[in-house]
Scaffold this active site. Structure first.
Site, mmCIF file in Angstrom:
data_model
loop_
_atom_site.group_PDB
_atom_site.id
_atom_site.type_symbol
_atom_site.label_atom_id
_atom_site.label_comp_id
_atom_site.label_asym_id
_atom_site.label_seq_id
_atom_site.Cartn_x
_atom_site.Cartn_y
_atom_site.Cartn_z
ATOM 1 N N SER A 14 0.808 -1.229 0.000
ATOM 2 C CA SER A 14 0.000 0.000 0.000
ATOM 3 C C SER A 14 0.836 1.271 0.000
ATOM 4 C CB SER A 14 -0.939 0.002 1.201
ATOM 5 O OG SER A 14 -0.201 -0.175 2.408
ATOM 6 N N ASP A 58 -4.669 6.729 10.067
ATOM 7 C CA ASP A 58 -4.350 5.393 10.568
ATOM 8 C C ASP A 58 -2.953 5.332 11.190
ATOM 9 O OD1 ASP A 58 -2.632 5.424 8.363
ATOM 10 O OD2 ASP A 58 -3.797 3.992 7.195
ATOM 11 N N HIS A 112 0.019 5.015 6.913
ATOM 12 C CA HIS A 112 0.235 5.388 5.517
ATOM 13 C C HIS A 112 0.551 6.878 5.373
ATOM 14 C CE1 HIS A 112 -2.257 1.690 5.269
ATOM 15 N NE2 HIS A 112 -1.397 1.415 4.285
#
Length: 251
Positions: free
Chosen positions: A73, A222, A225
């Site tokens: 990601s 979060d 990221h």
């Protein structure tokens, strides 16, 4: 009178022959001019062909090389409004600004583990890749995958690249875990990447999230990221190593 008729007949005959002679000269002149014209065109065509670059050579000279980012990601640009804001896209902009002939391919998949990367690597290698940047392992660490398993999967990916394309340059991006995963595990996990880089003699980015990991304002809600601003810093970290690889490609 007879003499006059003979003279007149002779003149008529000469006049008739003169007309034929003039016509013959005219056609001869036209033929010569056309021949010269065709000869000139032929020479021009030959010269043009000699001066025109070979299409194959032109194609080879203008075809760009490929840098493929194979990751999770972080590579994919999870959570960004525009995936071009992810660090591979920023690297492409950097390359373009420098006039370098490289095309960046973003092959990041959110949630990808080292096992997932291993399962799709052969499909990815069905294209020409000049520089292969491997950024996987973070999801293994967050899931507590055994250290030996993660290392074996990453080694399998490296082996696949080397077997398929020995000329491809490989760059390995290192990852670190937050301390709440346990001191022993996080230490061993960090060592995976340095060991693999040394054992395979490949370029190494010690920590891809250097100056970004754990910095609240550079990460999304979060806390994992990077934001668009965070990706700019990640791109600089990657470029510090990638630039040297590009320089070695020129030699």
């Amino acid at each position: 009178m007879p003499n006059f008729k003979i003279t007149q007949t002779l003149l008529n005959t000469i006049g008739s022959k003169s007309k034929y002679l003039l016509k013959f000269c005219y056609f001869l002149l036209v033929f010569i001019l056309l021949s010269c014209g065709n000869d000139t065109k032929s020479k021009s065509a030959i010269e043009a062909n000699e001066n025109t670059p070979n299409e194959t050579e032109t194609s080879e000279n203008t075809s760009s090389k490929t840098i493929l980012f194979f990751g999770d990601s972080i590579t994919a640009g999870y959570g960004l409004d525009d995936t071009n804001d992810a660090f591979p896209g920023i690297i492409q902009s950097k390359i373009d600004s420098l006039g370098l002939n490289y095309e960046v391919i973003n092959s990041g998949v959110s949630g990808e583990t080292s096992a997932g990367g291993k399962s799709r690597i052969n499909w990815i290698l069905n294209q020409n890749i000049d520089i292969f940047v491997l950024e996987l392992g973070a999801n293994d660490g967050l899931r507590g995958v055994p250290i030996s398993e993660t290392k074996a999967n990453l080694q399998a990916i490296i082996d696949a690249v080397k077997t398929k394309s020995p000329e491809t340059k490989i760059v390995l991006a290192g990852m670190q875990l937050p301390p709440n995963m346990g001191q022993d595990y996080t230490t061993q996990f960090r060592a995976i990447f340095a060991d693999l880089a040394a054992e395979n003699n490949i370029a190494f980015i010690p920590f891809i999230l250097k100056d970004v990991g754990g910095v609240k304002k550079l990460n999304q809600n979060d806390g994992i990221h990077p934001t668009a601003e965070g990706h700019k810093i990640v791109a600089e970290t990657v470029w510090e190593v990638l630039e040297h690889v590009l320089d070695s490609e020129k030699r």
